[in-house]
Design an enzyme around this catalytic site. Structure first.
Site, short mmCIF file in Angstrom:
data_model
loop_
_atom_site.label_atom_id
_atom_site.label_comp_id
_atom_site.label_asym_id
_atom_site.label_seq_id
_atom_site.Cartn_x
_atom_site.Cartn_y
_atom_site.Cartn_z
N GLY A 1 0.92 -1.16 -0.08
CA GLY A 1 0.16 0.00 -0.09
C GLY A 1 0.77 1.32 -0.03
O GLY A 1 2.16 1.01 0.19
N HIS B 1 -3.09 0.54 8.29
CA HIS B 1 -1.84 1.27 8.21
C HIS B 1 -1.65 2.53 7.23
O HIS B 1 -1.13 3.43 7.48
CB HIS B 1 -0.87 0.00 7.58
CG HIS B 1 0.66 0.53 7.31
ND1 HIS B 1 1.60 0.03 7.85
CD2 HIS B 1 1.13 1.45 6.29
CE1 HIS B 1 2.83 0.46 7.48
NE2 HIS B 1 2.66 1.37 6.52
N HIS C 1 -1.27 6.67 8.06
CA HIS C 1 -0.31 7.67 7.36
C HIS C 1 -0.89 8.98 6.94
O HIS C 1 -0.23 10.11 6.90
CB HIS C 1 0.20 7.06 5.82
CG HIS C 1 1.39 6.13 5.87
ND1 HIS C 1 2.45 6.58 6.36
CD2 HIS C 1 1.37 4.76 5.44
CE1 HIS C 1 3.34 5.46 6.45
NE2 HIS C 1 2.80 4.60 5.99
NI NI Z 1 3.35 2.73 5.45
#
Ligand code: NI
Length: 173
Positions: free
Chosen positions: A46, A137, A141
């Site tokens: 990702g 995750h 960010h």
């Molecule tokens: Ni990352």
């Protein structure tokens, strides 16, 4: 279309809070395409726009099934929001912005996310296992949070020391 440079920890730009996307225009489509190419070439599971120094709420994730070649299916989520979480899992994570570290992270087992596509249309996605981990995750960010922030302090300190040491060595040579 381009493969973009990925910011590396401890770059402070990774800590920015990304802005919501409001313009569903050609510029957004191009950014999404660049994110997909950058992720696949890395290769990664990702990628979030702030990792390439574009602090906008857009992520891409590999969504390839087990029997398909990697990179075949990449999902793009604009303005993703986790609206429900359930259960718990531990998954060994890494990050394209964190060199040479993998660590177990506790995450929700199941997440439901609402997001927009590149035309601005809303959709809802429920994910489990690896897909649920990637979503959590990458959405982290967008808020300047790294998986490093979710591991033990001891492990994080060890990693920071190791990183400093290798940076010093690199300067000497
Ligand atoms: Ni990352």
């Amino acid at each position: 279309m381009a493969i973009l440079p990925i910011l590396k920890y401890p770059d402070p730009r990774l800590r920015q809070i990304s802005r919501a996307v409001t313009d569903f225009d050609a510029g957004l489509a191009e950014l999404a395409q660049d994110l997909r190419e950058t992720m696949v070439s890395a290769p990664g599971a990702g990628l979030a726009a702030p990792q390439v120094d574009r602090p906008l709420r857009i992520i891409v994730m590999d969504d390839t099934g087990e029997d398909e070649p990697y990179g075949e299916k990449v999902l793009t989520l604009v303005n993703p929001v986790i609206v429900a979480m359930d259960g718990e899992q531990i998954f060994n994570e890494g990050c394209l912005s964190v060199t040479d570290l993998q660590s177990d992270v506790h995450r929700a087992a199941t997440v439901t996310v609402t997001a927009q596509d590149l035309t601005g249309a809303f959709f809802t996605l429920t994910a489990t296992e690896r897909r649920a981990v990637i979503l959590q995750h990458e959405i982290d960010h967008l808020d300047g949070v790294l998986f490093l922030d979710r591991i033990s302090r001891v492990k994080k300190d060890m990693y920071r020391k190791k990183l400093l040491k290798s940076q010093k060595m690199a300067k000497k040579s």
